[in-house]
Scaffold this motif. Structure first.
Motif, PDB file in Angstrom:
ATOM      1  N   THR A 101      57.802  98.731  98.344  1.00 51.85           N
ATOM      2  CA  THR A 101      58.902  97.893  98.762  1.00 51.85           C
ATOM      3  C   THR A 101      59.814  97.631  97.663  1.00 51.85           C
ATOM      4  O   THR A 101      59.706  97.790  96.343  1.00 51.85           O
ATOM      5  N   ALA A 102      61.013  96.698  98.242  1.00 51.71           N
ATOM      6  CA  ALA A 102      61.966  96.362  97.119  1.00 51.71           C
ATOM      7  C   ALA A 102      61.232  95.248  96.318  1.00 51.71           C
ATOM      8  O   ALA A 102      61.926  95.327  94.836  1.00 51.71           O
ATOM      9  N   ALA A 103      60.152  94.608  96.448  1.00 50.75           N
ATOM     10  CA  ALA A 103      59.164  93.885  95.422  1.00 50.75           C
ATOM     11  C   ALA A 103      58.717  94.884  94.130  1.00 50.75           C
ATOM     12  O   ALA A 103      58.864  94.215  93.214  1.00 50.75           O
ATOM     13  N   ASP A 104      58.444  96.115  94.768  1.00 49.79           N
ATOM     14  CA  ASP A 104      57.932  96.848  93.578  1.00 49.79           C
ATOM     15  C   ASP A 104      59.389  97.104  92.450  1.00 49.79           C
ATOM     16  O   ASP A 104      59.096  97.271  91.615  1.00 49.79           O
ATOM     17  N   VAL A 105      60.601  97.463  93.342  1.00 50.07           N
ATOM     18  CA  VAL A 105      61.586  97.915  92.447  1.00 50.07           C
ATOM     19  C   VAL A 105      61.762  96.688  91.552  1.00 50.07           C
ATOM     20  O   VAL A 105      62.082  96.804  90.312  1.00 50.07           O
ATOM     21  N   GLU A 106      61.764  95.589  92.006  1.00 51.82           N
ATOM     22  CA  GLU A 106      62.136  94.376  91.293  1.00 51.82           C
ATOM     23  C   GLU A 106      61.174  94.176  90.075  1.00 51.82           C
ATOM     24  O   GLU A 106      61.623  94.318  88.850  1.00 51.82           O
ATOM     25  N   LEU A 107      60.060  94.465  90.266  1.00 51.54           N
ATOM     26  CA  LEU A 107      58.925  94.141  89.211  1.00 51.54           C
ATOM     27  C   LEU A 107      59.099  95.450  88.010  1.00 51.54           C
ATOM     28  O   LEU A 107      59.012  95.006  87.073  1.00 51.54           O
ATOM     29  N   TRP A 108      59.271  96.519  88.675  1.00 51.06           N
ATOM     30  CA  TRP A 108      59.224  97.503  87.694  1.00 51.06           C
ATOM     31  C   TRP A 108      60.341  97.607  86.741  1.00 51.06           C
ATOM     32  O   TRP A 108      60.283  97.754  85.565  1.00 51.06           O
ATOM     33  N   VAL A 109      61.488  97.283  87.406  1.00 51.45           N
ATOM     34  CA  VAL A 109      62.793  97.053  86.377  1.00 51.45           C
ATOM     35  C   VAL A 109      62.306  95.981  85.385  1.00 51.45           C
ATOM     36  O   VAL A 109      62.812  96.031  84.296  1.00 51.45           O
ATOM     37  N   ALA A 110      62.096  94.860  85.909  1.00 52.96           N
ATOM     38  CA  ALA A 110      61.600  93.782  85.010  1.00 52.96           C
ATOM     39  C   ALA A 110      60.502  93.996  83.874  1.00 52.96           C
ATOM     40  O   ALA A 110      60.855  93.523  82.735  1.00 52.96           O
ATOM     41  N   LEU A 111      59.680  94.792  84.379  1.00 50.09           N
ATOM     42  CA  LEU A 111      58.865  95.360  83.230  1.00 50.09           C
ATOM     43  C   LEU A 111      59.680  96.365  82.316  1.00 50.09           C
ATOM     44  O   LEU A 111      59.070  96.288  81.114  1.00 50.09           O
ATOM     45  N   VAL A 112      60.278  97.267  82.530  1.00 54.19           N
ATOM     46  CA  VAL A 112      61.120  98.142  81.858  1.00 54.19           C
ATOM     47  C   VAL A 112      61.705  97.199  81.136  1.00 54.19           C
ATOM     48  O   VAL A 112      61.829  97.534  79.647  1.00 54.19           O
ATOM     49  N   GLN A 113      62.570  96.131  81.271  1.00 54.76           N
ATOM     50  CA  GLN A 113      63.252  95.261  80.311  1.00 54.76           C
ATOM     51  C   GLN A 113      62.658  94.852  79.487  1.00 54.76           C
ATOM     52  O   GLN A 113      62.908  94.676  78.264  1.00 54.76           O
ATOM     53  N   LEU A 114      61.332  94.253  80.094  1.00 51.92           N
ATOM     54  CA  LEU A 114      60.447  93.689  79.094  1.00 51.92           C
ATOM     55  C   LEU A 114      60.077  94.267  77.928  1.00 51.92           C
ATOM     56  O   LEU A 114      60.001  93.832  76.760  1.00 51.92           O
ATOM     57  N   ASP A 115      59.689  95.752  78.202  1.00 55.04           N
ATOM     58  CA  ASP A 115      59.254  96.667  77.146  1.00 55.04           C
ATOM     59  C   ASP A 115      60.216  97.190  76.297  1.00 55.04           C
ATOM     60  O   ASP A 115      60.114  97.485  74.990  1.00 55.04           O
ATOM     61  N   THR A 116      61.182  97.266  76.925  1.00 54.17           N
ATOM     62  CA  THR A 116      62.436  98.021  75.984  1.00 54.17           C
ATOM     63  C   THR A 116      63.527  97.342  75.258  1.00 54.17           C
ATOM     64  O   THR A 116      64.210  97.751  74.495  1.00 54.17           O
ATOM     65  N   VAL A 117      63.782  96.116  76.043  1.00 56.63           N
ATOM     66  CA  VAL A 117      64.870  95.053  75.394  1.00 56.63           C
ATOM     67  C   VAL A 117      64.168  93.781  74.859  1.00 56.63           C
ATOM     68  O   VAL A 117      64.274  93.505  73.803  1.00 56.63           O
ATOM     69  N   HIS A 118      63.384  93.170  75.596  1.00 52.37           N
ATOM     70  CA  HIS A 118      62.901  91.686  75.233  1.00 52.37           C
ATOM     71  C   HIS A 118      61.850  91.709  74.053  1.00 52.37           C
ATOM     72  O   HIS A 118      61.853  91.002  73.135  1.00 52.37           O
ATOM     73  N   ARG A 119      60.984  92.810  74.283  1.00 59.52           N
ATOM     74  CA  ARG A 119      60.121  93.114  73.051  1.00 59.52           C
ATOM     75  C   ARG A 119      60.552  93.215  71.926  1.00 59.52           C
ATOM     76  O   ARG A 119      60.254  92.602  70.860  1.00 59.52           O
ATOM     77  N   ASN A 120      61.847  93.678  71.691  1.00 62.64           N
ATOM     78  CA  ASN A 120      62.706  93.760  70.295  1.00 62.64           C
ATOM     79  C   ASN A 120      62.592  92.460  69.687  1.00 62.64           C
ATOM     80  O   ASN A 120      62.660  92.210  68.342  1.00 62.64           O
ATOM     81  N   HIS A 121      62.355  91.263  70.400  1.00 60.62           N
ATOM     82  CA  HIS A 121      62.700  90.150  69.729  1.00 60.62           C
ATOM     83  C   HIS A 121      61.497  89.149  69.842  1.00 60.62           C
ATOM     84  O   HIS A 121      61.526  87.809  69.466  1.00 60.62           O
ATOM     85  N   LEU A 122      60.385  89.657  70.090  1.00 58.21           N
ATOM     86  CA  LEU A 122      59.146  88.980  70.174  1.00 58.21           C
ATOM     87  C   LEU A 122      58.260  89.450  68.642  1.00 58.21           C
ATOM     88  O   LEU A 122      58.418  90.610  68.351  1.00 58.21           O
ATOM     89  N   ASP A 123      57.380  88.658  68.314  1.00 57.50           N
ATOM     90  CA  ASP A 123      56.586  88.647  67.152  1.00 57.50           C
ATOM     91  C   ASP A 123      55.543  89.579  67.883  1.00 57.50           C
ATOM     92  O   ASP A 123      55.240  89.725  68.932  1.00 57.50           O
ATOM     93  N   ALA A 124      54.533  90.191  66.908  1.00 57.19           N
ATOM     94  CA  ALA A 124      53.684  91.290  67.242  1.00 57.19           C
ATOM     95  C   ALA A 124      52.424  90.656  68.035  1.00 57.19           C
ATOM     96  O   ALA A 124      51.890  91.141  68.988  1.00 57.19           O
ATOM     97  N   ALA A 125      52.189  89.322  67.602  1.00 56.17           N
ATOM     98  CA  ALA A 125      51.099  88.659  68.618  1.00 56.17           C
ATOM     99  C   ALA A 125      51.493  88.416  69.821  1.00 56.17           C
ATOM    100  O   ALA A 125      50.753  88.591  70.948  1.00 56.17           O
ATOM    101  N   ALA A 126      52.596  88.086  69.971  1.00 53.17           N
ATOM    102  CA  ALA A 126      53.333  87.798  71.589  1.00 53.17           C
ATOM    103  C   ALA A 126      53.296  89.229  72.191  1.00 53.17           C
ATOM    104  O   ALA A 126      52.842  89.185  73.548  1.00 53.17           O
ATOM    105  N   VAL A 127      53.680  90.240  71.693  1.00 55.41           N
ATOM    106  CA  VAL A 127      53.621  91.627  72.253  1.00 55.41           C
ATOM    107  C   VAL A 127      52.162  91.947  72.487  1.00 55.41           C
ATOM    108  O   VAL A 127      51.917  92.483  73.684  1.00 55.41           O
ATOM    109  N   GLN A 128      51.367  91.777  71.946  1.00 55.33           N
ATOM    110  CA  GLN A 128      49.731  92.128  71.986  1.00 55.33           C
ATOM    111  C   GLN A 128      49.240  91.131  73.297  1.00 55.33           C
ATOM    112  O   GLN A 128      48.721  91.774  74.073  1.00 55.33           O
TER     113      GLN A 128
END
Length: 287
Positions: free
Chosen positions: A201-228
């Motif tokens: 459903t559209a809920a899966d589209v929303e979550l998948w894109v949010a996870l893509v952004q989390l790992d490919t964009v936002h992760r760049n500004h987090l420390d290693a412990a946070a990413v773990q």
């Protein structure tokens, strides 16, 4: 599971320039006619990626053709020169940026909408066929709640957690909010293939894109412990991996474009978490 009420996407916090809707019949003005409308989008942006996945899931290549734009806009104001004629035809003496995404009307040569959530809903409701629905009857409020969760609990919380301008307390509060939502989603997905129903459903589209952004964009500004800590949600990331292997999702994943767009816009500092991605997105994407 408690979900957060609907909120605007980060890119939609300022009012969109155009909020036209596609209606059921000729009395609506913009009524549903195959071949009348066209999408203009970049899959390097989260809004464009959401629309592109929705478009592919519904099989609308001929019904509503899509024009794909460069990952990085070519105008200093953040707009696309290719969209300038549409904006100028739609608003007299338009001076703002010609931004994507855009749903345009080929009959009039003008813009219908630049608001991604409306565009997604109109594509699904007015052109969806074959009994498949991204917004199934009775699930709208639940989908809206997951949209809000993705925006407030993942995207905005991740921005707070990696903010260069905020203090340590602000970053810790952002990370705590992010991990709380990821934990709720982890429990939700235990034993499930999709978030709401037995099909995407559209809920899966929303979550998948949010996870893509989390790992490919936002992760760049987090420390290693946070990413773990973020990576420590196996059901959630297995879910992301499964959807990436779906052609309608993985085929639109422009990792290089996302990176270039991020570096062109980002003013934050890279942190230790940038070293290793949580998911090998390219390995699982179906091309």
């Amino acid at each position: 599971m408690t979900v957060t009420p609907l909120a605007a996407h980060p890119s939609d916090l300022s009012s969109p320039a155009f909020r036209g809707r596609i209606g059921r019949d000729a009395r609506s003005g913009h009524y549903a006619v195959p071949g009348r409308y066209r999408l203009h989008l970049s899959t390097a942006s989260p809004e464009g990626l959401r629309i592109a996945v929705t478009h592919s899931l519904l099989g609308l290549d001929t019904v509503c053709p899509a024009t794909f734009l460069p990952a990085v806009p070519d105008c200093p104001d953040g707009g696309h020169s290719a969209l300038r004629p549409l904006y100028e035809a739609s608003v007299h003496r338009y001076t703002g940026p010609a931004v994507a995404p855009v749903l345009s009307d080929d009959w009039s040569g003008r813009i219908v909408s630049t608001h991604a959530p409306d565009i997604m809903r109109d594509l699904a409701r007015r052109f969806g066929t074959g009994g498949f629905s991204l917004y199934p009857c009775g699930a709208e409020s639940e989908i809206e709640a997951f949209e809000g969760m993705c925006v407030q609990g993942i995207e905005l919380a991740a921005q707070r957690a990696g903010s260069a301008g905020g203090g340590q307390a602000e970053r810790e509060a952002g990370l705590e909010a992010l991990l709380e939502v990821l934990g709720a989603l982890e429990r939700r997905l235990a034993g499930r293939t999709y978030l709401i129903r037995d099909e995407v459903t559209a809920a899966d589209v929303e979550l998948w894109v949010a996870l893509v952004q989390l790992d490919t964009v936002h992760r760049n500004h987090l420390d290693a412990a946070a990413v773990q800590h973020i990576a420590g949600h196996p059901a959630l990331w297995a879910y992301a991996r499964r959807l990436t292997a779906h052609p309608a999702f993985g085929a639109h994943l422009d990792l290089d474009g996302i990176e270039r767009r991020h570096h062109a816009r980002c003013q934050g500092l890279e942190a230790a978490g940038a070293a290793v991605q949580i998911l090998d997105w390219a390995a699982h994407a179906i091309r």
